[in-house]
Design a protein around this motif. Structure first.
Motif, PDB file in Angstrom:
ATOM      1  N   MET A 196       0.851  -1.184   0.000  1.00  0.00           N
ATOM      2  CA  MET A 196       0.000   0.000   0.000  1.00  0.00           C
ATOM      3  C   MET A 196       0.888   1.235   0.000  1.00  0.00           C
ATOM      4  O   MET A 196       2.033   1.193   0.483  1.00  0.00           O
ATOM      5  N   VAL A 197       0.372   2.316  -0.567  1.00  0.00           N
ATOM      6  CA  VAL A 197       1.102   3.580  -0.656  1.00  0.00           C
ATOM      7  C   VAL A 197       0.195   4.690  -0.153  1.00  0.00           C
ATOM      8  O   VAL A 197      -0.970   4.797  -0.578  1.00  0.00           O
ATOM      9  N   LEU A 198       0.703   5.509   0.742  1.00  0.00           N
ATOM     10  CA  LEU A 198      -0.046   6.643   1.276  1.00  0.00           C
ATOM     11  C   LEU A 198       0.441   7.918   0.601  1.00  0.00           C
ATOM     12  O   LEU A 198       1.632   8.233   0.633  1.00  0.00           O
ATOM     13  N   ARG A 199      -0.492   8.628  -0.036  1.00  0.00           N
ATOM     14  CA  ARG A 199      -0.168   9.881  -0.707  1.00  0.00           C
ATOM     15  C   ARG A 199      -1.009  11.004  -0.114  1.00  0.00           C
ATOM     16  O   ARG A 199      -2.143  10.791   0.324  1.00  0.00           O
ATOM     17  N   GLY A 200      -0.442  12.198  -0.139  1.00  0.00           N
ATOM     18  CA  GLY A 200      -1.146  13.353   0.376  1.00  0.00           C
ATOM     19  C   GLY A 200      -0.756  14.604  -0.368  1.00  0.00           C
ATOM     20  O   GLY A 200       0.006  14.564  -1.347  1.00  0.00           O
ATOM     21  N   PRO A 201      -1.261  15.745   0.076  1.00  0.00           N
ATOM     22  CA  PRO A 201      -1.064  16.989  -0.675  1.00  0.00           C
ATOM     23  C   PRO A 201       0.376  17.470  -0.653  1.00  0.00           C
ATOM     24  O   PRO A 201       1.036  17.474   0.386  1.00  0.00           O
ATOM     25  N   GLY A 202       0.876  17.859  -1.837  1.00  0.00           N
ATOM     26  CA  GLY A 202       2.182  18.481  -1.974  1.00  0.00           C
ATOM     27  C   GLY A 202       2.052  19.803  -2.687  1.00  0.00           C
ATOM     28  O   GLY A 202       0.963  20.176  -3.126  1.00  0.00           O
ATOM     29  N   PRO A 203       3.141  20.514  -2.826  1.00  0.00           N
ATOM     30  CA  PRO A 203       3.071  21.853  -3.443  1.00  0.00           C
ATOM     31  C   PRO A 203       2.627  21.834  -4.900  1.00  0.00           C
ATOM     32  O   PRO A 203       2.071  22.814  -5.387  1.00  0.00           O
ATOM     33  N   GLU A 204       2.857  20.696  -5.596  1.00  0.00           N
ATOM     34  CA  GLU A 204       2.481  20.622  -7.005  1.00  0.00           C
ATOM     35  C   GLU A 204       1.572  19.428  -7.295  1.00  0.00           C
ATOM     36  O   GLU A 204       1.475  18.978  -8.424  1.00  0.00           O
ATOM     37  N   GLY A 205       0.895  18.929  -6.263  1.00  0.00           N
ATOM     38  CA  GLY A 205       0.024  17.780  -6.427  1.00  0.00           C
ATOM     39  C   GLY A 205       0.343  16.713  -5.400  1.00  0.00           C
ATOM     40  O   GLY A 205       1.219  16.902  -4.539  1.00  0.00           O
ATOM     41  N   PRO A 206      -0.336  15.567  -5.482  1.00  0.00           N
ATOM     42  CA  PRO A 206      -0.123  14.517  -4.489  1.00  0.00           C
ATOM     43  C   PRO A 206       1.320  14.019  -4.475  1.00  0.00           C
ATOM     44  O   PRO A 206       1.948  13.875  -5.527  1.00  0.00           O
ATOM     45  N   VAL A 207       1.832  13.756  -3.267  1.00  0.00           N
ATOM     46  CA  VAL A 207       3.171  13.207  -3.098  1.00  0.00           C
ATOM     47  C   VAL A 207       3.085  11.973  -2.200  1.00  0.00           C
ATOM     48  O   VAL A 207       2.155  11.833  -1.410  1.00  0.00           O
ATOM     49  N   GLU A 208       4.051  11.092  -2.348  1.00  0.00           N
ATOM     50  CA  GLU A 208       4.093   9.888  -1.521  1.00  0.00           C
ATOM     51  C   GLU A 208       4.678  10.217  -0.147  1.00  0.00           C
ATOM     52  O   GLU A 208       5.751  10.801  -0.041  1.00  0.00           O
ATOM     53  N   PHE A 209       3.956   9.805   0.889  1.00  0.00           N
ATOM     54  CA  PHE A 209       4.421  10.006   2.254  1.00  0.00           C
ATOM     55  C   PHE A 209       4.907   8.713   2.905  1.00  0.00           C
ATOM     56  O   PHE A 209       5.768   8.744   3.787  1.00  0.00           O
ATOM     57  N   ALA A 210       4.327   7.583   2.525  1.00  0.00           N
ATOM     58  CA  ALA A 210       4.694   6.319   3.170  1.00  0.00           C
ATOM     59  C   ALA A 210       4.261   5.168   2.286  1.00  0.00           C
ATOM     60  O   ALA A 210       3.369   5.301   1.448  1.00  0.00           O
TER      61      ALA A 210
ATOM     62  N   GLY B 242     -20.400  -7.465  12.035  1.00  0.00           N
ATOM     63  CA  GLY B 242     -20.288  -6.052  11.712  1.00  0.00           C
ATOM     64  C   GLY B 242     -19.108  -5.364  12.343  1.00  0.00           C
ATOM     65  O   GLY B 242     -18.720  -4.277  11.905  1.00  0.00           O
ATOM     66  N   ASP B 243     -18.518  -5.963  13.383  1.00  0.00           N
ATOM     67  CA  ASP B 243     -17.319  -5.383  13.992  1.00  0.00           C
ATOM     68  C   ASP B 243     -16.192  -5.318  12.969  1.00  0.00           C
ATOM     69  O   ASP B 243     -16.009  -6.234  12.155  1.00  0.00           O
ATOM     70  N   ILE B 244     -15.415  -4.243  13.040  1.00  0.00           N
ATOM     71  CA  ILE B 244     -14.204  -4.093  12.245  1.00  0.00           C
ATOM     72  C   ILE B 244     -13.015  -4.337  13.154  1.00  0.00           C
ATOM     73  O   ILE B 244     -12.905  -3.722  14.228  1.00  0.00           O
ATOM     74  N   VAL B 245     -12.121  -5.232  12.756  1.00  0.00           N
ATOM     75  CA  VAL B 245     -10.914  -5.519  13.535  1.00  0.00           C
ATOM     76  C   VAL B 245      -9.709  -5.067  12.722  1.00  0.00           C
ATOM     77  O   VAL B 245      -9.432  -5.610  11.647  1.00  0.00           O
ATOM     78  N   THR B 246      -9.003  -4.066  13.225  1.00  0.00           N
ATOM     79  CA  THR B 246      -7.827  -3.585  12.525  1.00  0.00           C
ATOM     80  C   THR B 246      -6.578  -4.144  13.182  1.00  0.00           C
ATOM     81  O   THR B 246      -6.523  -4.303  14.409  1.00  0.00           O
ATOM     82  N   THR B 247      -5.587  -4.472  12.376  1.00  0.00           N
ATOM     83  CA  THR B 247      -4.558  -5.413  12.824  1.00  0.00           C
ATOM     84  C   THR B 247      -3.166  -4.818  12.999  1.00  0.00           C
ATOM     85  O   THR B 247      -2.241  -5.547  13.344  1.00  0.00           O
ATOM     86  N   GLY B 248      -3.001  -3.511  12.787  1.00  0.00           N
ATOM     87  CA  GLY B 248      -1.698  -2.894  13.024  1.00  0.00           C
ATOM     88  C   GLY B 248      -1.125  -2.244  11.784  1.00  0.00           C
ATOM     89  O   GLY B 248      -1.435  -2.609  10.652  1.00  0.00           O
ATOM     90  N   SER B 249      -0.260  -1.273  12.035  1.00  0.00           N
ATOM     91  CA  SER B 249       0.278  -0.465  10.940  1.00  0.00           C
ATOM     92  C   SER B 249       1.179  -1.270  10.016  1.00  0.00           C
ATOM     93  O   SER B 249       2.044  -2.024  10.463  1.00  0.00           O
ATOM     94  N   CYS B 250       0.980  -1.066   8.720  1.00  0.00           N
ATOM     95  CA  CYS B 250       1.853  -1.643   7.701  1.00  0.00           C
ATOM     96  C   CYS B 250       2.753  -0.588   7.069  1.00  0.00           C
ATOM     97  O   CYS B 250       3.584  -0.913   6.221  1.00  0.00           O
ATOM     98  N   SER B 251       2.578   0.676   7.471  1.00  0.00           N
ATOM     99  CA  SER B 251       3.238   1.777   6.760  1.00  0.00           C
ATOM    100  C   SER B 251       3.975   2.739   7.675  1.00  0.00           C
ATOM    101  O   SER B 251       4.375   3.825   7.242  1.00  0.00           O
ATOM    102  N   GLY B 252       4.148   2.376   8.939  1.00  0.00           N
ATOM    103  CA  GLY B 252       4.689   3.336   9.883  1.00  0.00           C
ATOM    104  C   GLY B 252       3.607   4.296  10.335  1.00  0.00           C
ATOM    105  O   GLY B 252       2.419   4.114  10.051  1.00  0.00           O
ATOM    106  N   CYS B 253       4.019   5.332  11.048  1.00  0.00           N
ATOM    107  CA  CYS B 253       3.081   6.273  11.650  1.00  0.00           C
ATOM    108  C   CYS B 253       3.457   7.683  11.195  1.00  0.00           C
ATOM    109  O   CYS B 253       4.473   8.238  11.627  1.00  0.00           O
ATOM    110  N   LEU B 254       2.655   8.258  10.290  1.00  0.00           N
ATOM    111  CA  LEU B 254       2.981   9.533   9.652  1.00  0.00           C
ATOM    112  C   LEU B 254       2.355  10.699  10.404  1.00  0.00           C
ATOM    113  O   LEU B 254       1.126  10.805  10.467  1.00  0.00           O
TER     114      LEU B 254
END
Length: 263
Positions: A180-194, A227-239
Motif C-alpha cells: 500500500m502507498v499513502l499519498r497526500g497533498p504536496g506543493p504541485e500535487g499529491p506526493v508519496e508520504f509512506a 459487523g465489527d471491524i478488527v484492525t490489525t496494526g500499521s503496515c506503513s509506519g506512523c505519519l
C-alpha cells in the motif's frame, strides 16, 4: 481505585476525547492498578461515548509486549463518533497530534461471543466476512510517557478511523507481499508520504491478529460481533499529519481508502 476516583478518571478521559485536549495534569490516582481495571475503565468511557464499531489490537509479538511491559496483546475500542467511511472528513481540530497509519482490517460476518474455550483459527476464519483497507488516525489525550495501562484505558491511542470498501476474497490475498502507498497533498500535487506491506504484521499474517483478539480474556463476555471491524496494526509506519488536505492510501487490488482532513 475506589468508585469516586474511577468516575473522575472516566469523566476526564471522556471529556478529553470530546474536546480534543490532553488530560493534564494526569492524576496518579487515575492510573489503573492492573489490566482488569484498565479494561473496565476503557469500557466505561466507551459506554459514555460509543457505540463500539470495532477493535484495534496491539502488542501482538513478544518483542512488542516486552517494550510495552505487558504479558499479552491489548485491545482498544473503535468508537462510532470517530469512525468514517472512505472519502468522509474529519476536522483537524478533533485531534491533538494526529498521525496516519495504513492497515488491513477485517469485518466480522458473524458473532464470536466470549467463551471459556479458545476459538480455533478455523472458527475465526469462518466468522470473517471481508477485508477492508483502512486508515487509522492515531492520537492520544494523555501526556507523553503515560503508563501503558492508562493508554489502554484511553483506547490505545485511537483518534479516528476511516474504512474502505470490503472485499469478500480476503482468503486470496498474499498479505506479506501486498503493498500500500499513502499519498497526500504536496506543493504541485499529491506526493508519496509512506509505503509498506502486510509483512509488518506477524510476518504477513494479519488474520492471526484477529485470532488473538477473539481469544483475549478482556473481550469476554462481549466477544466479537457481526459487523465489527478488527484492525490489525500499521503496515506503513506512523505519519505525523503535515497539514489539511486529502490523503489516499492505495491498496492496489483492494482499492483506495481516502481521508479528508479539514483545517
Amino acid at each position: 481505585m475506589n468508585e469516586e476516583t474511577f468516575s473522575a478518571a472516566r469523566a476526564a478521559l471522556a471529556t478529553a476525547r470530546r474536546d480534543a485536549r490532553r488530560v493534564a495534569p494526569l492524576s496518579a490516582a487515575w492510573v489503573p492498578a492492573d489490566l482488569a481495571e484498565a479494561c473496565r475503565l476503557q469500557q466505561a468511557v466507551a459506554a459514555e461515548l460509543g457505540p463500539v464499531r470495532g477493535w484495534k489490537i496491539s502488542g501482538v509479538t513478544a518483542d512488542q509486549q516486552r517494550q510495552m511491559g505487558v504479558d499479552g496483546p491489548l485491545a482498544g475500542a473503535l468508537l462510532g463518533p470517530w469512525v468514517r467511511a472512505s472519502g468522509e472528513a474529519f476536522e483537524l481540530a478533533q485531534f491533538i497530534w494526529p498521525r496516519l497509519e495504513c492497515e488491513f482490517a477485517f469485518e466480522m460476518a458473524r458473532d464470536l461471543r466470549g467463551r471459556d474455550a479458545a476459538w480455533s483459527r478455523a472458527e475465526v476464519e469462518d466468522a470473517i466476512g471481508a477485508v477492508r483497507p483502512v486508515i487509522e488516525v492515531v492520537d492520544s489525550r494523555l501526556p507523553a510517557g503515560s503508563p501503558v495501562l492508562m493508554e489502554l484505558a484511553d483506547a490505545l491511542n485511537n483518534g479516528g478511523f476511516v474504512i474502505g470498501a470490503p472485499s469478500a476474497a480476503w482468503r486470496d490475498v498474499d498479505y506479506a507481499g501486498h503493498a500500500m502507498v499513502l499519498r497526500g497533498p504536496g506543493p504541485e500535487g499529491p506526493v508519496e508520504f509512506a509505503r509498506g506491506n502486510g509483512r509488518a504484521v506477524l510476518d504477513g499474517d494479519p488474520v492471526g491478529a484477529v485470532v488473538m483478539l477473539a481469544n483475549l480474556a478482556s473481550m469476554r463476555p462481549r466477544g466479537l460481533r457481526a459487523g465489527d471491524i478488527v484492525t490489525t496494526g500499521s503496515c506503513s509506519g506512523c505519519l505525523p499529519v503535515p497539514g489539511p488536505g486529502i490523503y489516499d492510501a492505495d491498496f492496489g487490488s483492494l482499492g483506495t481508502v481516502r481521508i479528508r482532513l479539514l483545517g
